[in-house]
Design a protein around this motif. Sequence first.
Motif, mmCIF file in Angstrom:
data_model
loop_
_atom_site.group_PDB
_atom_site.id
_atom_site.type_symbol
_atom_site.label_atom_id
_atom_site.label_comp_id
_atom_site.label_asym_id
_atom_site.label_seq_id
_atom_site.Cartn_x
_atom_site.Cartn_y
_atom_site.Cartn_z
ATOM 1 N N GLU A 77 -54.205 -50.355 -7.156
ATOM 2 C CA GLU A 77 -55.428 -49.896 -7.820
ATOM 3 C C GLU A 77 -55.167 -49.329 -9.208
ATOM 4 O OE1 GLU A 77 -57.595 -47.231 -5.358
ATOM 5 O OE2 GLU A 77 -57.948 -48.705 -3.766
ATOM 6 N N THR A 78 -53.971 -48.816 -9.438
ATOM 7 C CA THR A 78 -53.670 -48.201 -10.733
ATOM 8 C C THR A 78 -52.372 -48.753 -11.306
ATOM 9 O OG1 THR A 78 -52.359 -46.362 -9.836
ATOM 10 C CG2 THR A 78 -54.759 -46.075 -9.905
ATOM 11 N N GLU A 80 -50.215 -46.891 -12.656
ATOM 12 C CA GLU A 80 -49.186 -45.934 -12.264
ATOM 13 C C GLU A 80 -48.496 -46.368 -10.979
ATOM 14 O OE1 GLU A 80 -51.981 -43.709 -14.943
ATOM 15 O OE2 GLU A 80 -52.184 -45.163 -13.313
ATOM 16 N N GLU A 81 -49.265 -46.895 -10.021
ATOM 17 C CA GLU A 81 -48.691 -47.400 -8.776
ATOM 18 C C GLU A 81 -47.956 -48.721 -9.011
ATOM 19 O OE1 GLU A 81 -51.757 -46.520 -5.274
ATOM 20 O OE2 GLU A 81 -52.758 -47.002 -7.164
ATOM 21 N N LYS A 174 -46.092 -43.185 -7.754
ATOM 22 C CA LYS A 174 -46.756 -43.308 -9.047
ATOM 23 C C LYS A 174 -45.821 -42.837 -10.154
ATOM 24 C CE LYS A 174 -51.469 -42.512 -7.306
ATOM 25 N NZ LYS A 174 -52.676 -41.647 -7.398
ATOM 26 N N SER A 177 -48.464 -41.272 -16.277
ATOM 27 C CA SER A 177 -49.311 -42.192 -17.050
ATOM 28 C C SER A 177 -48.740 -42.518 -18.414
ATOM 29 C CB SER A 177 -50.716 -41.600 -17.211
ATOM 30 O OG SER A 177 -51.332 -41.432 -15.953
#
Length: 292
Positions: A77-78, A80-81, A174, A177
Motif C-alpha cells: 500500500e505504501t 515505505e513498505e 517500513k 519516508s
Amino acid sequence: MFSKIRTRNSTGTCWAQIESLMKALDEADAVVIGAGAGLSTSAGLAYDGARFQKYFGDFSRAYGIQDMYSGGFYPFETLEEHWAWWSRHIMVNRYVKAPKPVYEDLLTLVQNKESFILTTNVDHQFQLAGFDKTRLFYTQGDYGLWQCGKPCHQATYDNEAAVHRMAKEQKDRKIPSELIPRCPKCGAPMTMNLRCDDTFVQDEGWYQAAGRYRDFLGRHQTGAVLYLELGVGNNTPGIIKVPFWQMTARNPKSVYASINLGQSYAPAELSRRSLCIDGDIGTVLRRCLAAT
C-alpha cells in the motif's frame, strides 16, 4: 529448426560424464558460459523455504507472502513498505555472497580459459566471486541498479549505499519516508532495473557489455568452443538455450554441455556433440575439480 526429439543423459552424474566434460573443457579454445537461476539456487540462494523465513518471516506473517519471487510483485500500500521489502531483498541476494562456493568453483575451472558469461541472473554473484566484470553480460538487469519508474531517461543508478541505509533503518516493515528513492531528473519514484516489461532501461553499460559479448562470439565462430549451459530453464529459452544450440550446430568443432537438475537436454541433431548432466551444479563442479 531443431526436431522436437531431445536427447538426455541418465539421471545423476558418473565419472564418465565428468571425464567427458573435463575433456571438452581442456580441449576448448574458448568457453561461452550461459547461466540461469539454477546456478544461484545450487549456490544456496533459495527464494523459498528456510532461507525465505529467515529473512522475510515478518513479511510472510503480515502479508501472506510465500517466497521472495512472489514478494517482488506484492501490491504494498505504501512506498515505505515496498522499499522495506526490496532493500532487504537486494541486501541478501546482491550484496551478500552466496552461502555455497559454487561460483568460486566455476571460476577455478575456467580461470585459465578464454571465456565469456551470458546470464539472466540479476544477483551479480559472478562479480562477488571474482569474475572479470568485462567478461559478463547481465542481459536482464541488476539488483544493484535503479532506474526512473517512468522512465523519463535512459540511465541507471547504483543503489548500494542507499540499500544499506534502508535495510539498517527500516522498522515494522517500513523505511523512513525520506529514504524513498526518487528520480533525480523528474522526481518520480525509482524502480528496479529488471527486465519485466517494456520500461526496462538498457543503459550505456548494458550496451557496452552486449557489444563485448557480440565481439567475443565473433572471434570464436569456429574452432574448439565449449558452450557451457548452467541451470538454464525454459522461461526464456531464446536468450541462452536456443542460441547455444544454434551456435553449436553451425560449428562442427564445438561442444554443447548442459548441467541442470531435472532439466538437462539437447536436440537430437546435436547428440554426438552434446553432454547433458542431470544433477546439482555445485556437486558436478566439485567432482570436476577433484578430477583435475
